[in-house]
Design a protein around this motif. Structure first.
Motif, PDB file in Angstrom:
ATOM      1  N   LEU A   1      42.553  38.579  34.354  1.00 14.12           N
ATOM      2  CA  LEU A   1      41.790  37.735  35.276  1.00 14.12           C
ATOM      3  C   LEU A   1      42.451  37.710  36.657  1.00 14.12           C
ATOM      4  O   LEU A   1      41.765  37.750  37.686  1.00 14.12           O
ATOM      5  CB  LEU A   1      41.688  36.325  34.714  1.00 14.12           C
ATOM      6  CG  LEU A   1      40.916  35.301  35.571  1.00 14.12           C
ATOM      7  CD1 LEU A   1      39.475  35.764  35.763  1.00 14.12           C
ATOM      8  CD2 LEU A   1      40.955  33.918  34.911  1.00 14.12           C
TER       9      LEU A   1
ATOM     10  N   ALA B   1      44.977  37.788  28.914  1.00 15.88           N
ATOM     11  CA  ALA B   1      43.718  37.396  29.564  1.00 15.88           C
ATOM     12  C   ALA B   1      43.990  36.896  30.983  1.00 15.88           C
ATOM     13  O   ALA B   1      43.240  37.205  31.922  1.00 15.88           O
ATOM     14  CB  ALA B   1      43.028  36.312  28.739  1.00 15.88           C
ATOM     15  N   GLY B   2      45.063  36.122  31.143  1.00 19.47           N
ATOM     16  CA  GLY B   2      45.417  35.652  32.479  1.00 19.47           C
ATOM     17  C   GLY B   2      45.794  36.787  33.407  1.00 19.47           C
ATOM     18  O   GLY B   2      45.439  36.786  34.595  1.00 19.47           O
TER      19      GLY B   2
ATOM     20  N   GLY C   1      41.639  40.854  38.496  1.00 18.43           N
ATOM     21  CA  GLY C   1      40.261  40.819  38.974  1.00 18.43           C
ATOM     22  C   GLY C   1      40.114  39.929  40.203  1.00 18.43           C
ATOM     23  O   GLY C   1      39.450  40.299  41.185  1.00 18.43           O
ATOM     24  N   LEU C   2      40.749  38.750  40.161  1.00 21.50           N
ATOM     25  CA  LEU C   2      40.676  37.850  41.308  1.00 21.50           C
ATOM     26  C   LEU C   2      41.381  38.435  42.526  1.00 21.50           C
ATOM     27  O   LEU C   2      40.912  38.274  43.665  1.00 21.50           O
ATOM     28  CB  LEU C   2      41.294  36.498  40.936  1.00 21.50           C
ATOM     29  CG  LEU C   2      40.486  35.629  39.959  1.00 21.50           C
ATOM     30  CD1 LEU C   2      41.247  34.368  39.623  1.00 21.50           C
ATOM     31  CD2 LEU C   2      39.122  35.285  40.533  1.00 21.50           C
TER      32      LEU C   2
END
Length: 300
Positions: A255, A251-252, A258-259
Motif C-alpha cells: 500500500l 500489505a502495508g 502504491g501511495l
C-alpha cells in the motif's frame, strides 16, 4: 515576432517516483510498521496437536497378513470418529474450537489437531479428543480380542465348577433323603434344590461351550484387535500470530508503494501545471509589452 515556449509534459510514473525516491522509502516503511503492529494486535488462532498410534496391542505381523496395511486402514477409519462435536459426536468440544483428525500418510499414526483463539482451549481439546478416541477404540475391541474372551471364559468356567459341585451335592442329598425314607416334604425340598442347581449348572455349561468355541475361532483366525494409545500428548504446534504480522506488514508495504507512486505522479503533474502556467504568464506579459512598444512607435 515572438516565439511560443513549448509546453512541459508530465514524466512517466516511474520517472516521477525516481525523482522523489524518498517517497518510495518513507511511505512503504511507515505503513509496513503500522501493518506489523496491527497484525501483532490481532487475536491469533492457535493450533495444538496430539498423536495416537494403532497396533500396539494384540495385533501382530504373524496374526494378520499385510500387517502394515491393516493398521493404516484402521488409522484412517478411526480418524473419522473425530469431529467438531467430539469423538463419536459426544458434543463436548468447546464453542469456537475446531477439532480434526487425519492419518499420517503411510503410517499407523493419527494426527489430532484443535484450533482455537484460546491457547489453553486448543491444547486441552486436542488432548481430550486423543484420550476419548483411545478410550472409545479400546472399549470396542473386546468383541474380537481373544484375551478378553479368555477372561470371560475363565470366569464362566469358575462359576460352572461351583455350580456343578453344588448340583452334585444337592443330587446326593436328595438321593439320601429318599433312601432314608425321610418325610415327603423334606424329600421334595431336596429334589427342588437339586433341580435348581442342575439348571444353573446347565446354563453355565452352555455359556462355557459358546465362549470356548468363540475363543477357538479367534485364535485360529488371528486377532484383528489393536490398542490405540496416545504416543504424543497434546502440545501447541502452530500460531497465526507471526503470519498475521507478516501478512499485514506486507500489505502495508504494498500500500505504501502504491501511495508513493500516486503521490509522486500528483506532485509531478502539479509541477508541470505550475511551470506551464508561469510560462504562459511570462509569454503573455512579453506579448503585451511588444504590442505597447509597437503602438508607441506608430504614434511617434
Amino acid at each position: 515576432m515572438t516565439t511560443a515556449h513549448p509546453q512541459t509534459t508530465p514524466s512517466s510514473p516511474l520517472s516521477a517516483l525516481a525523482k522523489r525516491w524518498w517517497l518510495a522509502v518513507a511511505l512503504p516503511l511507515a505503513l509496513a510498521v503500522v501493518g506489523y503492529m496491527f497484525g501483532a494486535a490481532k487475536a491469533p488462532m492457535y493450533t495444538a496437536e496430539a498423536r495416537t498410534s494403532v497396533g500396539s496391542g494384540n495385533i501382530s505381523a504373524g496374526a494378520i497378513a499385510g500387517f502394515p496395511q491393516a493398521t493404516q486402514q484402521m488409522a484412517a477409519n478411526y480418524a473419522r470418529w473425530v469431529n467438531d462435536r467430539g469423538v463419536e459426536g459426544k458434543g463436548d468440544i468447546p464453542a469456537g474450537t475446531e477439532v480434526t483428525a487425519s492419518p499420517v500418510p503411510d503410517s499407523n499414526v493419527i494426527r489430532i489437531e484443535a484450533k482455537s483463539p484460546d491457547r489453553e482451549a486448543a491444547v486441552q481439546s486436542a488432548q481430550k479428543a486423543a484420550d476419548d478416541l483411545a478410550e472409545a477404540v479400546n472399549s470396542k475391541k473386546g468383541e474380537s480380542d481373544p484375551a478378553v474372551t479368555l477372561q470371560q471364559l475363565n470366569k464362566v468356567a469358575s462359576d460352572w465348577g461351583q455350580a456343578k459341585a453344588a448340583s452334585d451335592s444337592a443330587s446326593t442329598t436328595a438321593n439320601r433323603a429318599i433312601g432314608a425314607d425321610r418325610p415327603a416334604a423334606t424329600i421334595a425340598a431336596a429334589q427342588r434344590r437339586a433341580a435348581e442347581t442342575a439348571a444353573r449348572s446347565a446354563v453355565l455349561q452352555a455359556q462355557m461351550d459358546a465362549l470356548s468355541e468363540k475363543y477357538r475361532q479367534q485364535i485360529s483366525q488371528g486377532s484383528q484387535s489393536a490398542n490405540l494409545i496416545v504416543v504424543k500428548p497434546a502440545a501447541l504446534a502452530d500460531s497465526t500470530k507471526a503470519a498475521n504480522q507478516q501478512r499485514y506488514a506486507l500489505a502495508g508495504l504494498v500500500l505504501g508503494l502504491g501511495l508513493a507512486l500516486l503521490l509522486a505522479i500528483l506532485l509531478d503533474r502539479r509541477r508541470v501545471r505550475s511551470h506551464n502556467h508561469r510560462m504562459a504568464r511570462a509569454e503573455g506579459s512579453h506579448v503585451a509589452k511588444t504590442t505597447d512598444d509597437a503602438r508607441s512607435d506608430i504614434r511617434s
